[in-house]
Enzyme design. Structure first.
Site, short mmCIF file in Angstrom:
data_model
loop_
_atom_site.label_atom_id
_atom_site.label_comp_id
_atom_site.label_asym_id
_atom_site.label_seq_id
_atom_site.Cartn_x
_atom_site.Cartn_y
_atom_site.Cartn_z
N LEU A 164 34.28 65.01 -11.12
CA LEU A 164 34.71 64.55 -12.43
C LEU A 164 33.82 63.40 -12.91
O LEU A 164 33.12 62.78 -12.11
CB LEU A 164 36.17 64.07 -12.34
CG LEU A 164 37.21 65.15 -12.03
CD1 LEU A 164 38.56 64.51 -11.71
CD2 LEU A 164 37.35 66.13 -13.20
N GLU A 187 3.55 44.41 11.19
CA GLU A 187 2.56 44.71 10.16
C GLU A 187 1.83 46.01 10.46
O GLU A 187 1.78 46.47 11.62
CB GLU A 187 1.57 43.53 10.07
CG GLU A 187 0.45 43.69 9.04
CD GLU A 187 0.94 43.84 7.60
OE1 GLU A 187 1.69 44.80 7.34
OE2 GLU A 187 0.53 43.03 6.75
N TYR A 246 21.85 51.71 -11.61
CA TYR A 246 20.89 52.76 -11.28
C TYR A 246 19.56 52.20 -10.82
O TYR A 246 18.53 52.84 -10.95
CB TYR A 246 20.67 53.68 -12.48
CG TYR A 246 21.92 54.38 -12.95
CD1 TYR A 246 22.90 54.79 -12.05
CD2 TYR A 246 22.14 54.63 -14.30
CE1 TYR A 246 24.05 55.42 -12.49
CE2 TYR A 246 23.28 55.27 -14.74
CZ TYR A 246 24.24 55.66 -13.83
OH TYR A 246 25.38 56.30 -14.26
N ARG A 256 7.53 37.29 2.98
CA ARG A 256 6.57 37.33 4.08
C ARG A 256 6.74 36.09 4.94
O ARG A 256 7.43 35.14 4.57
CB ARG A 256 5.15 37.41 3.53
CG ARG A 256 4.85 38.71 2.80
CD ARG A 256 3.52 38.66 2.10
NE ARG A 256 2.40 38.50 3.04
CZ ARG A 256 1.15 38.29 2.67
NH1 ARG A 256 0.85 38.20 1.38
NH2 ARG A 256 0.19 38.17 3.58
N HIS A 257 6.13 36.11 6.09
CA HIS A 257 6.06 34.95 6.96
C HIS A 257 5.32 33.81 6.24
O HIS A 257 4.67 34.02 5.22
CB HIS A 257 5.29 35.32 8.22
CG HIS A 257 3.97 35.96 7.90
ND1 HIS A 257 2.85 35.24 7.55
CD2 HIS A 257 3.61 37.27 7.83
CE1 HIS A 257 1.84 36.06 7.29
NE2 HIS A 257 2.28 37.32 7.45
N ARG A 271 30.67 77.88 -13.22
CA ARG A 271 29.40 77.18 -13.40
C ARG A 271 28.61 77.17 -12.08
O ARG A 271 27.39 77.39 -12.07
CB ARG A 271 29.64 75.75 -13.89
CG ARG A 271 28.39 74.86 -13.93
CD ARG A 271 27.29 75.44 -14.83
NE ARG A 271 27.73 75.60 -16.18
CZ ARG A 271 27.75 74.64 -17.10
NH1 ARG A 271 27.36 73.42 -16.78
NH2 ARG A 271 28.16 74.89 -18.33
N GLN A 319 2.81 41.71 4.58
CA GLN A 319 2.41 42.20 3.26
C GLN A 319 2.59 43.70 3.10
O GLN A 319 3.25 44.16 2.16
CB GLN A 319 0.96 41.81 2.98
CG GLN A 319 0.45 42.25 1.61
CD GLN A 319 -0.85 41.60 1.23
OE1 GLN A 319 -0.91 40.75 0.35
NE2 GLN A 319 -1.92 41.99 1.90
N TYR A 344 24.70 57.85 -9.98
CA TYR A 344 24.30 56.82 -9.01
C TYR A 344 23.77 57.47 -7.74
O TYR A 344 22.69 57.11 -7.24
CB TYR A 344 25.51 55.93 -8.70
CG TYR A 344 25.29 54.95 -7.57
CD1 TYR A 344 24.62 53.75 -7.79
CD2 TYR A 344 25.77 55.22 -6.28
CE1 TYR A 344 24.43 52.84 -6.76
CE2 TYR A 344 25.58 54.32 -5.24
CZ TYR A 344 24.91 53.14 -5.49
OH TYR A 344 24.71 52.25 -4.46
N CYS A 376 37.03 60.87 -6.02
CA CYS A 376 37.58 59.52 -6.02
C CYS A 376 38.88 59.51 -6.82
O CYS A 376 38.90 59.93 -7.98
CB CYS A 376 36.59 58.52 -6.61
SG CYS A 376 37.20 56.81 -6.58
N ASP A 427 22.15 67.05 -11.87
CA ASP A 427 23.18 66.03 -12.06
C ASP A 427 24.08 66.40 -13.23
O ASP A 427 23.75 66.18 -14.39
CB ASP A 427 22.50 64.67 -12.29
CG ASP A 427 23.50 63.55 -12.52
OD1 ASP A 427 24.68 63.72 -12.14
OD2 ASP A 427 23.10 62.50 -13.06
N ARG A 429 4.29 35.02 13.73
CA ARG A 429 4.39 34.33 12.45
C ARG A 429 5.73 34.55 11.75
O ARG A 429 6.20 33.66 11.04
CB ARG A 429 3.22 34.73 11.54
CG ARG A 429 2.97 36.21 11.35
CD ARG A 429 1.56 36.42 10.77
NE ARG A 429 1.24 37.80 10.43
CZ ARG A 429 0.72 38.67 11.28
NH1 ARG A 429 0.53 38.32 12.55
NH2 ARG A 429 0.40 39.89 10.88
#
EC number: 2.7.1.105
Length: 471
Positions: free
Chosen positions: A50, A328, A430, A258-259, A139, A394, A57, A161, A131, A308
């Site tokens: 429904l 890394e 979204y 990042r470190h 259908r 990175q 989502y 739900c 969707d 690091r």
């Protein structure tokens, strides 16, 4: 290049892969995707449920995930087709006895299916997410017949739900901003949409455990409190189920950074396992102050196994987990080299990496594509968690950011993830809201843009044109 250096480079066989087009360049003959496609037939993922049950989502998140792991996927939202065909007035368009509207809605479904066929059969797509509500057996039978005619696999996702609070929250977050309700009064939108739901409830036929026992599907009850899975038949369906059972809609924030600046960063050397520089240590304490100022409840912290990131996390004074998957990217024979040294010793490899940075694999090392596969369990963990801080590297941060921001494989290796900057990601309906917070501690720039000339025969200065200064 000396014989000794030549032996370090991967063999031609190890570098070959199927090109993405029919070009005949030398690079294309050597290119290759290290990640196999796990679908021998294209798959249609069919949403069922429904309105205001989170279908779009789920469709959006699943599509983002499948594209990120290297399976070309596209959403076909029937609401967009309907809006292109006719302007929306009110819920009466969805009345079960509105024959004119029923015809329009069927025509929209057929138009969408035509586009699905074009995508899966002519545009190298592997998964199409259909969707729509698809609430009637009629259908769904139409879709199943279409898939059978074209040799597509079908997997249904039904979202069920019955919690009025969850439904009302979904309407508030998503439907109030829908193109159907531009410039409409909030209360009138809620009233109209609830009546629209009632129109669908009249003929709603959920997937039946007995009548549909031959179909492949997952039922999601009350946004993930319970699941029912039936006849999962292949790898893509299995990964889809695994992914859907890990996502949640609890409000939270994901902090990526990042470190602190490392000793090797200061010397312009990639990889390695050095400790923090003086400024890197200063950043670690600045990060601790920032996290404390955020007042985050139940924060989980993750680092790699490298010095690091661990040293950066130590300053927080919080428990943290070390995840090897966050290490890394492995630069192989180029570990702890400067870009200038790579150009000097491996000019061909340096050029090949510039030509296709996502798929290029360092000799005896990894590619970004490899890294994405390594990070998939991390993504699952991040989807399961609530508030989390990830202190990483990175290339790793680029891969994680590409997932949350839905960036392509071409964009991924060039995403900017500067040192001493925190990215706060807050999932919204979204997508993700992104805040960039610089913690005011100077650091070297480690971001190298793609140079204009990526040919193997280029001059060294052209190859090194975009190398940042390391001081």
């Amino acid at each position: 290049m000396s014989q000794e250096m030549g032996e370090l480079t991967q063999t031609r066989l190890q570098k070959i892969w199927i090109p993405h087009n029919n070009g005949n360049s030398r690079l294309q003959r050597r290119r290759g995707s290290s990640i196999p496609q796990f679908t021998n037939s294209p798959t249609m993922v069919i949403m069922v449920g429904l309105p205001a049950r989170g279908k779009t989502y789920i469709s959006t998140k699943l599509t983002r995930y499948l594209n990120w792991i290297g399976t070309p996927t596209k959403v076909f939202n029937l609401g967009q087709y309907r809006r292109e065909a006719v302007s929306y007035k009110n819920y009466e368009f969805f009345l079960p006895d509105n024959m004119e509207a029923l015809l329009i809605r069927k025509q929209c479904a057929l138009a969408a299916l035509k586009d699905v066929h074009s995508y899966l059969s002519h545009e190298e797509g592997r998964v199409a997410v259909f969707d729509a509500t698809n609430t009637t057996r009629e259908r769904r039978s139409l879709i199943l017949q279409f898939a059978k005619e074209h040799g597509y696999k079908v997997f249904f996702i039904e979202s069920i739900c019955n919690d009025p609070d969850v439904i009302a929250e979904n309407i508030r977050q998503v439907k109030l901003g829908s193109p159907d309700y531009i410039d409409c009064d909030r209360e009138k939108v809620l009233e109209d949409f609830l009546k629209r739901i009632e129109c669908y409830e009249v003929n709603y036929q959920p997937l039946d455990d007995e009548l549909d026992s031959h179909l492949s599907y997952i039922k999601i009850f009350d946004v993930g409190t319970r699941y029912m899975v039936n006849r999962v038949q292949d790898h893509i369906q299995s990964r889809t189920v695994y992914y859907l059972m890990n996502i949640h809609v609890t409000p939270r924030s994901i902090y990526l950074c990042r470190h602190g600046e490392s000793e090797l960063n200061l010397r312009g050397r990639i990889g390695g396992d050095s400790g923090l520089s003086a400024r890197g240590k200063q950043y670690a304490y600045a990060l601790a102050n920032f996290i404390q100022s955020q007042g985050i409840s139940s924060l989980k912290v993750g680092t790699s196994h490298m010095k690091r990131t661990i040293q950066t996390a130590e300053a927080l004074g919080l428990p943290y987990e070390q995840w090897k998957a966050l290490n890394e990217i492995d630069a192989g024979v180029c570990e702890e080299m400067t870009y200038e040294e790579i150009q000097e010793h491996y000019p061909e490899e340096f050029a090949l990496r510039d030509q296709d940075k996502y798929r290029y694999r360092y000799p005896k090392g990894e590619s970004y594509e490899d890294l994405v596969q390594r990070l998939e369990p991390v993504i699952m963990e991040l989807e399961r968690q609530e508030n989390v801080l990830v202190i990483c590297h990175q290339a790793v941060m680029r891969c994680l950011l590409a997932y949350f921001l839905d960036k392509s494989s071409d964009e991924l290796p060039y995403l900017k993830c500067p040192l001493h900057t925190v990215l706060k990601l807050t999932p919204v309906a979204y997508g993700c809201k992104v805040e960039s917070i610089y913690l005011n501690v100077e650091a070297v720039n480690t971001h190298r843009e793609k140079p204009e000339n990526v040919d193997i025969t280029r001059e060294p200065e052209e190859a090194l044109d975009t190398v940042p200064a390391h001081y």
